[in-house]
Design a protein around this motif. Structure first.
Motif, mmCIF file in Angstrom:
data_model
loop_
_atom_site.group_PDB
_atom_site.id
_atom_site.type_symbol
_atom_site.label_atom_id
_atom_site.label_comp_id
_atom_site.label_asym_id
_atom_site.label_seq_id
_atom_site.Cartn_x
_atom_site.Cartn_y
_atom_site.Cartn_z
ATOM 1 N N MET A 1 0.845 -1.164 0.000
ATOM 2 C CA MET A 1 0.000 0.000 0.000
ATOM 3 C C MET A 1 0.899 1.239 0.000
ATOM 4 O O MET A 1 1.903 1.270 0.689
ATOM 5 N N SER A 2 0.521 2.227 -0.734
ATOM 6 C CA SER A 2 1.302 3.462 -0.796
ATOM 7 C C SER A 2 1.026 4.339 0.422
ATOM 8 O O SER A 2 0.016 4.170 1.114
ATOM 9 N N LYS A 3 1.931 5.291 0.668
ATOM 10 C CA LYS A 3 1.740 6.237 1.777
ATOM 11 C C LYS A 3 0.410 6.967 1.666
ATOM 12 O O LYS A 3 -0.347 7.007 2.634
ATOM 13 N N PRO A 4 0.120 7.564 0.506
ATOM 14 C CA PRO A 4 -1.140 8.321 0.424
ATOM 15 C C PRO A 4 -2.376 7.448 0.688
ATOM 16 O O PRO A 4 -3.301 7.889 1.373
ATOM 17 N N VAL A 5 -2.381 6.228 0.179
ATOM 18 C CA VAL A 5 -3.524 5.346 0.386
ATOM 19 C C VAL A 5 -3.627 4.960 1.861
ATOM 20 O O VAL A 5 -4.713 4.932 2.442
ATOM 21 N N PHE A 6 -2.499 4.681 2.492
ATOM 22 C CA PHE A 6 -2.485 4.319 3.905
ATOM 23 C C PHE A 6 -3.048 5.453 4.751
ATOM 24 O O PHE A 6 -3.936 5.243 5.585
ATOM 25 N N VAL A 7 -2.557 6.658 4.550
ATOM 26 C CA VAL A 7 -3.019 7.807 5.332
ATOM 27 C C VAL A 7 -4.498 8.086 5.039
ATOM 28 O O VAL A 7 -5.281 8.345 5.954
ATOM 29 N N GLU A 8 -4.887 7.983 3.785
ATOM 30 C CA GLU A 8 -6.287 8.217 3.428
ATOM 31 C C GLU A 8 -7.200 7.187 4.099
ATOM 32 O O GLU A 8 -8.292 7.521 4.565
ATOM 33 N N THR A 9 -6.743 5.949 4.185
ATOM 34 C CA THR A 9 -7.531 4.909 4.841
ATOM 35 C C THR A 9 -7.746 5.245 6.313
ATOM 36 O O THR A 9 -8.850 5.087 6.846
ATOM 37 N N LEU A 10 -6.702 5.721 6.980
ATOM 38 C CA LEU A 10 -6.841 6.134 8.384
ATOM 39 C C LEU A 10 -7.807 7.304 8.517
ATOM 40 O O LEU A 10 -8.638 7.346 9.427
ATOM 41 N N GLU A 11 -7.690 8.268 7.604
ATOM 42 C CA GLU A 11 -8.582 9.427 7.641
ATOM 43 C C GLU A 11 -10.035 9.005 7.434
ATOM 44 O O GLU A 11 -10.938 9.483 8.125
ATOM 45 N N LEU A 12 -10.270 8.095 6.485
ATOM 46 C CA LEU A 12 -11.631 7.618 6.232
ATOM 47 C C LEU A 12 -12.195 6.880 7.441
ATOM 48 O O LEU A 12 -13.370 7.023 7.766
ATOM 49 N N ALA A 13 -11.348 6.087 8.104
ATOM 50 C CA ALA A 13 -11.796 5.388 9.306
ATOM 51 C C ALA A 13 -12.237 6.389 10.368
ATOM 52 O O ALA A 13 -13.276 6.209 11.012
ATOM 53 N N GLY A 14 -11.465 7.449 10.538
ATOM 54 C CA GLY A 14 -11.830 8.479 11.511
ATOM 55 C C GLY A 14 -13.095 9.212 11.130
ATOM 56 O O GLY A 14 -13.973 9.439 11.961
#
Length: 82
Positions: A1-14
């Protein structure tokens, strides 16, 4: 998983209101630095870690502001540190 996708996934979870309380990050945070190390050496990699590496972790930390402390989820007091 790329950095942007990883961070976006965390943001979406929040944003979705889930009660996640942590994450594992690894390769998404440091994999880009490996090519720098291989091509330019340890000094260049250290510089990458001190700049882009720190930025990567700061981005994850910001996305984790929505995370719950694990003891809040189960209504237990945090254990004393030894």
């Amino acid at each position: 998983m790329s950095k942007p996708v990883f961070v976006e996934t965390l943001e979406l979870a929040g944003e979705s209101g889930t009660t996640f309380n942590g994450m594992l990050c690894g390769r998404a945070m440091w994999k880009d630095g490996i090519a720098i190390y291989a091509k330019q050496g340890a000094k260049a990699f250290e510089e990458w870690l001190n700049t882009q590496g720190v930025e990567n972790i700061n981005n994850v930390n910001k996305a984790l502001e929505a995370a719950y402390f694990r003891y809040d989820k189960i209504d237990v007091k945090e254990p004393a540190l030894a």
